[in-house]
Scaffold this active site. Structure first.
Site, PDB file in Angstrom:
ATOM      1  N   ARG A  15       0.820  -1.215   0.000  1.00 35.41           N
ATOM      2  CA  ARG A  15       0.000   0.000   0.000  1.00 35.41           C
ATOM      3  C   ARG A  15       0.858   1.272   0.000  1.00 35.41           C
ATOM      4  O   ARG A  15       0.545   2.266   0.671  1.00 35.41           O
ATOM      5  CB  ARG A  15      -0.960   0.008   1.201  1.00 35.41           C
ATOM      6  CG  ARG A  15      -2.142  -0.922   1.032  1.00 35.41           C
ATOM      7  CD  ARG A  15      -3.083  -0.840   2.203  1.00 35.41           C
ATOM      8  NE  ARG A  15      -2.444  -1.271   3.440  1.00 35.41           N
ATOM      9  CZ  ARG A  15      -2.875  -0.969   4.652  1.00 35.41           C
ATOM     10  NH1 ARG A  15      -3.956  -0.236   4.794  1.00 35.41           N
ATOM     11  NH2 ARG A  15      -2.243  -1.404   5.718  1.00 35.41           N
ATOM     12  N   ILE A 427     -27.756   3.645  15.027  1.00 34.58           N
ATOM     13  CA  ILE A 427     -27.606   2.540  14.077  1.00 34.58           C
ATOM     14  C   ILE A 427     -26.688   1.425  14.595  1.00 34.58           C
ATOM     15  O   ILE A 427     -26.663   0.323  14.072  1.00 34.58           O
ATOM     16  CB  ILE A 427     -27.112   3.085  12.718  1.00 34.58           C
ATOM     17  CG1 ILE A 427     -28.079   4.152  12.201  1.00 34.58           C
ATOM     18  CG2 ILE A 427     -26.965   1.993  11.685  1.00 34.58           C
ATOM     19  CD1 ILE A 427     -29.513   3.698  12.053  1.00 34.58           C
ATOM     20  N   HIS A 690     -22.083  11.646   7.854  1.00 34.75           N
ATOM     21  CA  HIS A 690     -20.822  11.652   7.107  1.00 34.75           C
ATOM     22  C   HIS A 690     -20.091  12.977   7.215  1.00 34.75           C
ATOM     23  O   HIS A 690     -19.025  13.148   6.644  1.00 34.75           O
ATOM     24  CB  HIS A 690     -21.081  11.300   5.642  1.00 34.75           C
ATOM     25  CG  HIS A 690     -21.748   9.965   5.515  1.00 34.75           C
ATOM     26  ND1 HIS A 690     -23.114   9.830   5.566  1.00 34.75           N
ATOM     27  CD2 HIS A 690     -21.247   8.716   5.409  1.00 34.75           C
ATOM     28  CE1 HIS A 690     -23.427   8.540   5.473  1.00 34.75           C
ATOM     29  NE2 HIS A 690     -22.314   7.845   5.385  1.00 34.75           N
TER      30      HIS A 690
HETATM   31  N1  GLN Z   1     -24.274  -1.327  12.713  1.00 30.61           N
HETATM   32  C1  GLN Z   1     -23.277  -0.799  11.843  1.00 30.61           C
HETATM   33  C2  GLN Z   1     -22.731   0.491  12.428  1.00 30.61           C
HETATM   34  O1  GLN Z   1     -23.470   1.189  13.074  1.00 30.61           O
HETATM   35  C3  GLN Z   1     -23.827  -0.513  10.469  1.00 30.61           C
HETATM   36  C4  GLN Z   1     -22.763  -0.042   9.536  1.00 30.61           C
HETATM   37  C5  GLN Z   1     -23.208   0.230   8.120  1.00 30.61           C
HETATM   38  O2  GLN Z   1     -24.328   0.526   7.856  1.00 30.61           O
HETATM   39  N2  GLN Z   1     -22.322   0.148   7.183  1.00 30.61           N
HETATM   40  O3  GLN Z   1     -21.578   0.833  12.218  1.00 30.61           O
HETATM   41 ZN    ZN Z   2     -25.267   2.513   7.212  1.00 33.52          ZN
END
Ligand code: GLN
Ligand code: ZN
Length: 755
Positions: A15, A427, A690
């Protein structure tokens, strides 16, 4: 028989490319140093290929960041916000487009066909004036000449694919004509430089196109060829068979590069039925450029013979650029030899080309060795587990269905959880600080004992359970502090997976991923997430979601064995996760989220193959999640917004709650629900994770309200649009605070209206 390569990995075996780029971005090195470093990598790559005795070596397949961006930048296609940065777009402009600046957001990045490689989306507007500002193709050709490669083949993405992948293109055919003229100039210069061949990549031909579209492409190349009597044009496609061969085969190019691996049988059949044009060269992609297994030379040899019966002038090559595989197996000293000898990365694939060519000429030593390696792999421990095969074979319809339909589960879950209206959650992952990464590294290096590391993870989990309670989030997560990568974490704990040390492939820019290798039957060994989830749940009376990566995502983000069908592999993964879910449930976890962020990207390029793929994705998910009690709430998460096309499959997952990443295109997604009715629990991310920016309460309230114009408040969840792993703690806590306030705000106004 002649051999060709059509693209070599640009990252370097160690890399080096990543390191050079990142040092430059951090201002640790100068532009000169960066240029030198990249040149060294290019030269080294060329020299390696020179030693492989290839007849055709690609040049200009390297990049500063991404080959689509290289093309846009060289052709003066610069997003408006970056146009005034430099008079002639130089590297400052280039990296501004790729990475953004303080004043301008980076260009959108999206997946390259059905791969996990991301390209930068070129942006057109009415002031875009394409012009050749950097002839990188000529430069690369001449650079190769300096080290004695006279027959380098410049690689360029074709105008039709380029425009199709761009946004803001209003008058497609005018723009196509404009680009055509520029491409002709590029090619004329290459002709002068002494190039014999140029490779024009038009992978768009592998998607489902109309006959008119293919006709336009055929004419485009007729026009280009008419201006270039000397230069040979090779029209290259990959990732699937070519659409409407009967049209494109009449185009006036000199050679066709076709993929005989992905949907290769269809490709072969078309050629057999419709013939290959006389006097042209067939560049036959006979080695899989997207997986890492050695080829069965005999099978490949038989294919090559069949092709040779159709046309005499054949060049064999990998099915696509080797960008999608790691550089060399030679560095993988830790793998057992039965596995290592069965692998072929980029360098080994180039060697395989001469083995195939020898085999066709009757010299079989290389092929015999290779077959032996594959036979050994086939006998290897773990390759075939009878209990797994039997379990998959014994699956019945019942295994794919929950005990009660959603409508009934909904009532029972409502009763069991007593959640407020518009419940809040996240999430899964919470900020992974430097400290978390350092502790993990120390543990991996054995500088920390298992106990010390676990205690650290627990302390971090507890700290964050407290923060989440303090924030008054309704459904909590444990934070995923123990995971680096959502696939690797499970791969390391399941049977059937192996991990390379240097098996990196470029994902986007300087970012590389190291996909696990699924070599054997996948099986559950012991609980993988129970300890962490159970611990987190013990700290609070609010529900804590169990957190798993789903079967199709594990499959799509791994290098998968090719001796059994992908369907079988994904069902094996589904069965293993089913076992994990059983353990979670037995240990008191009542909500379980199974993430499928890679479901969409695996969609085949041809529409007629969508159904079978989606069916496998849905069934493996249902297999994993269907055995739970009606009161156990299954969640899923996906991160993309173009999901209107697959909304039926998403519904068919039968998950009780889904969260989707949408904040970047909220309006569009919300409108998808006007057309399609969705009745299960759903969270459309109310803010974009993001970016470090903390949105205002007003923005989030707006987002929630907009969603509530098409969705019922009874079904709506409030959450960020993806995991928070990459964010800093401070901004995360602030943003979540605003999110909870926004949810409470809307909750009250909905309730007061209901009264
Ligand atoms: N549960 C994972 C997180 O919160 C989901 C990641 C993703 O959607 N790529 O990081
Ligand atoms: Zn996601």
């Amino acid at each position: 028989m002649k051999t060709a390569n059509i693209g070599y990995p640009r990252i370097g075996a160690h890399r080096e490319w990543k390191k050079a780029l990142e040092a430059f971005w951090k201002n640790e090195t100068t532009e000169e140093t960066l240029k030198d470093a990249l040149k060294n990598i290019r030269i080294e790559n060329l020299e390696k290929q020179q030693k492989k005795n290839l007849d055709f070596i690609p040049v200009a397949d390297s990049s500063w960041y991404d080959h689509i961006l290289d093309t846009a930048w060289s052709l003066n296609i610069i997003p408006e916000r970056f146009r005034s940065l430099e008079d002639t777009p130089g590297l400052d402009t280039y990296f501004a487009i790729a990475r953004g600046t303080k004043d301008g957001v980076a260009s959108e990045m999206t997946k390259w066909f059905n791969t996990n490689y991301h390209y930068i989306v070129p942006e057109f507007d009415d002031k875009t004036k394409p012009a050749l500002v950097h002839n990188r193709w000529s430069d690369a050709f001449n650079e190769a000449k300096e080290i004695g490669i006279d027959g380098g083949v410049p690689v360029i993405v074709g105008p039709y694919t380029f425009l199709s992948l761009s946004k803001g293109v209003e008058q497609f055919s005018e723009r196509l004509n404009e680009l055509k003229a520029i491409y002709i100039n590029i090619f004329k210069q290459l002709e002068k430089d002494g190039a014999a061949w140029v490779q024009v990549d038009e992978p768009i031909l592998s998607t489902s196109l109309t006959t008119e579209e293919v006709q336009t492409i055929a004419e485009l190349y007729n026009d280009i060829k008419a201006e270039l009597p000397q230069l040979n044009l090779k029209l290259q496609t990959y990732f699937s068979n070519i659409a409407h061969w009967e049209i494109i085969k009449k185009s006036n190019v000199d050679g066709f590069g076709l993929d005989f691996v992905h949907d290769g049988e269809t490709q072969l059949k078309t050629l057999t039925e419709s013939g290959f044009p006389e006097g042209k060269t067939l560049f036959a992609g006979v080695l899989n450029g997207r997986n890492i297994w050695r080829s069965d030379i005999q099978t490949v040899g038989v294919l090559v013979k069949a092709l040779n019966a159709l046309t005499p002038d054949i060049v064999i090559q990998p099915s696509c650029s080797l960008l999608h595989v790691p550089v060399t197996v030679e560095l993988e000293k830790d793998l057992p030899s039965w596995l290592r000898d069965g692998l072929a990365f980029a360098d080994e694939k180039l060697t395989e080309l001469s083995i195939v060519s020898d085999w066709a000429a009757g010299k079989t030593t290389g092929a015999d060795l290779q077959l032996k390696a594959l036979a050994t792999l086939q006998e290897a421990p773990g390759r075939q587990k009878n209990e797994v095969r039997q379990a998959v074979a014994a699956l019945t319809d019942e295994d794919f269905h929950r005990a009660s339909p959603y409508a009934e589960r909904k009532e029972k879950q409502k009763e069991a959880f007593q959640l407020p209206l518009l419940p809040t959650t996240t999430i899964g992952s919470l900020p992974q600080t430097q400290t978390v990464r350092q502790e993990r590294l120390k543990w991996r290096r054995k500088e920390k004992s298992n106990e010390e590391y676990e205690a650290f993870i627990q302390a971090e989990t507890k700290r964050w359970v407290d923060i989440q309670e303090e924030l008054d989030i309704d459904v909590l997560v444990h934070g995923e502090f123990e995971r680096t990568d959502m696939v690797e974490y499970f791969g390391e704990k399941l049977d059937g997976f192996a991990f390379t040390r240097y098996g990196w492939v470029q994902s986007y820019g300087s970012r590389c991923v190291k996909p696990p290798v699924i070599y054997g039957d996948v099986a559950f060994r012991e609980p993988m997430t129970v300890a962490e989830s159970k611990y987190a749940q013990s700290l609070t009376s609010r529900p804590v979601k169990g957190m798993l990566t789903g079967p199709i995502t594990i499959l799509n983000w791994s290098f998968v064995r090719n001796d059994v069908s992908r369907r079988d592999v994904v069902l094996q993964i589904g069965l293993a996760l089913r076992e994990e879910i059983r353990h979670l449930e037995e240990n008191g976890i009542t909500m379980i989220q199974v993430d499928e962020p890679a479901l969409r990207e695996g969609l085949p390029l041809k529409k007629n193959l969508h159904e079978a793929y989606l069916n496998d994705a849905v069934e493996s998910f249902r297999l994993a999640t269907s055995a739970v009690k009606p009161t156990t709430q299954i969640h899923t998460h996906m991160c993309y917004s173009e999901f209107d096309k697959i909304i039926k499959s998403i519904d068919a997952l039968d998950a009780d709650v889904i969260s989707i990443e949408t904040s970047r295109s909220h309006g569009e997604l919300v409108s998808a629900f006007e057309d399609d009715h969705y009745d299960k629990g759903i969270g459309l991310g109310v803010y974009d994770i993001h970016s470090p920016r903390v949105p205002t309460q007003e923005e989030m309230v707006q987002n929630i309200k907009r969603a509530l114009t098409v969705l019922d408040p009874e079904q709506f969840w409030v959450n960020p649009d993806c995991g928070l792993k990459t964010r800093a703690e401070k901004e995360t806590v602030e943003a979540l605070k605003v999110m909870v306030k926004a949810a409470h705000d809307v909750r009250e106004s909905v309730l007061s209206k209901q009264q």
